[in-house]
Design a protein around this motif. Structure first.
Motif, PDB file in Angstrom:
ATOM      1  N   PRO A  16     100.908 -12.557 -86.963  1.00  0.00           N
ATOM      2  CA  PRO A  16     100.282 -11.865 -87.422  1.00  0.00           C
ATOM      3  C   PRO A  16      99.397 -12.479 -88.457  1.00  0.00           C
ATOM      4  O   PRO A  16     100.346 -13.789 -88.765  1.00  0.00           O
ATOM      5  N   THR A  17      97.796 -13.486 -88.319  1.00  0.00           N
ATOM      6  CA  THR A  17      97.915 -14.135 -89.433  1.00  0.00           C
ATOM      7  C   THR A  17      97.198 -13.227 -90.530  1.00  0.00           C
ATOM      8  O   THR A  17      96.267 -11.590 -89.399  1.00  0.00           O
ATOM      9  N   LEU A  18      96.456 -13.393 -91.260  1.00  0.00           N
ATOM     10  CA  LEU A  18      95.491 -12.759 -91.693  1.00  0.00           C
ATOM     11  C   LEU A  18      94.368 -11.733 -91.269  1.00  0.00           C
ATOM     12  O   LEU A  18      93.462 -11.066 -91.680  1.00  0.00           O
ATOM     13  N   ALA A  19      94.072 -13.285 -90.760  1.00  0.00           N
ATOM     14  CA  ALA A  19      92.825 -13.112 -90.264  1.00  0.00           C
ATOM     15  C   ALA A  19      92.989 -11.893 -88.512  1.00  0.00           C
ATOM     16  O   ALA A  19      91.771 -11.601 -88.458  1.00  0.00           O
ATOM     17  N   SER A  20      93.415 -12.444 -88.319  1.00  0.00           N
ATOM     18  CA  SER A  20      93.908 -10.449 -86.896  1.00  0.00           C
ATOM     19  C   SER A  20      94.049  -9.627 -86.876  1.00  0.00           C
ATOM     20  O   SER A  20      93.695  -8.692 -86.836  1.00  0.00           O
ATOM     21  N   MET A  21      95.093  -9.288 -89.073  1.00  0.00           N
ATOM     22  CA  MET A  21      95.417  -8.029 -89.170  1.00  0.00           C
ATOM     23  C   MET A  21      93.567  -7.284 -89.289  1.00  0.00           C
ATOM     24  O   MET A  21      93.549  -6.328 -89.287  1.00  0.00           O
ATOM     25  N   PHE A  22      93.131  -8.503 -90.230  1.00  0.00           N
ATOM     26  CA  PHE A  22      91.787  -8.328 -90.792  1.00  0.00           C
ATOM     27  C   PHE A  22      91.173  -6.976 -89.090  1.00  0.00           C
ATOM     28  O   PHE A  22      90.229  -6.475 -89.679  1.00  0.00           O
ATOM     29  N   VAL A  23      90.677  -7.807 -87.906  1.00  0.00           N
ATOM     30  CA  VAL A  23      90.657  -7.303 -87.115  1.00  0.00           C
ATOM     31  C   VAL A  23      91.287  -5.775 -86.583  1.00  0.00           C
ATOM     32  O   VAL A  23      89.707  -4.866 -86.330  1.00  0.00           O
ATOM     33  N   LEU A  24      92.177  -5.894 -86.935  1.00  0.00           N
ATOM     34  CA  LEU A  24      92.932  -4.962 -86.776  1.00  0.00           C
ATOM     35  C   LEU A  24      91.943  -3.428 -87.787  1.00  0.00           C
ATOM     36  O   LEU A  24      92.151  -2.705 -87.239  1.00  0.00           O
ATOM     37  N   PHE A  25      93.122  -4.151 -89.108  1.00  0.00           N
ATOM     38  CA  PHE A  25      91.904  -2.889 -89.780  1.00  0.00           C
ATOM     39  C   PHE A  25      90.934  -2.564 -89.757  1.00  0.00           C
ATOM     40  O   PHE A  25      89.714  -0.975 -90.177  1.00  0.00           O
ATOM     41  N   ALA A  26      90.341  -3.334 -89.273  1.00  0.00           N
ATOM     42  CA  ALA A  26      88.542  -3.225 -89.270  1.00  0.00           C
ATOM     43  C   ALA A  26      88.135  -2.165 -88.309  1.00  0.00           C
ATOM     44  O   ALA A  26      86.444  -2.099 -88.610  1.00  0.00           O
ATOM     45  N   LYS A  27      88.953  -2.396 -87.216  1.00  0.00           N
ATOM     46  CA  LYS A  27      87.776  -1.405 -86.338  1.00  0.00           C
ATOM     47  C   LYS A  27      89.330   0.044 -86.464  1.00  0.00           C
ATOM     48  O   LYS A  27      88.570   0.557 -85.879  1.00  0.00           O
ATOM     49  N   TYR A  28      90.521  -0.002 -87.288  1.00  0.00           N
ATOM     50  CA  TYR A  28      91.039   1.286 -87.627  1.00  0.00           C
ATOM     51  C   TYR A  28      89.849   2.295 -88.399  1.00  0.00           C
ATOM     52  O   TYR A  28      89.114   1.978 -89.365  1.00  0.00           O
TER      53      TYR A  28
END
Length: 111
Positions: A11-23
């Motif tokens: 994971p990267t910070l950017a990929s985790m941002f996308v996951l949590f921004a969709k959560y």
């Protein structure tokens, strides 16, 4: 025989941002597109990364700094500014915070 290389990217910070921004933290909450993050999604992310508590931040602090942007949601670049402001106020290492956010697992996983 050696194992084939793993197809799972770290994971990267950017990929985790996308996951949590969709959560969706609650059923009646907004379903995000992954481009902008709400305060509630950010707080979920920080709680999952063990960043809410005496050593790091309170939900009041995250809220006050989030609202300084005068927006209901932040894009990735704004979120990086938000993290820098939060860490600066609390004298916390921003790189440590980014590492915790990157490695806490996808939304809804309690480690």
């Amino acid at each position: 025989m050696s194992n084939p290389p793993s197809k799972v990217k770290p994971p990267t910070l950017a990929s985790m941002f996308v996951l949590f921004a969709k959560y969706r933290p609650t059923l009646n909450s907004f379903q995000g597109d992954g481009k902008r993050i709400l305060l509630s999604q950010s707080d979920c992310w920080m709680q999952q990364a063990d960043l809410i508590g005496p050593k790091h931040f309170t939900l009041t602090q995250t809220g006050l700094i989030f609202f300084e942007f005068r927006k209901s949601s932040l894009d990735y670049e704004e979120y990086l500014q938000f993290l820098a402001m939060l860490c600066n106020e609390k004298q916390v290492d921003v790189e440590e915070v980014k590492e915790k956010l990157t490695n806490c697992g996808p939304p809804g996983i309690n480690s």
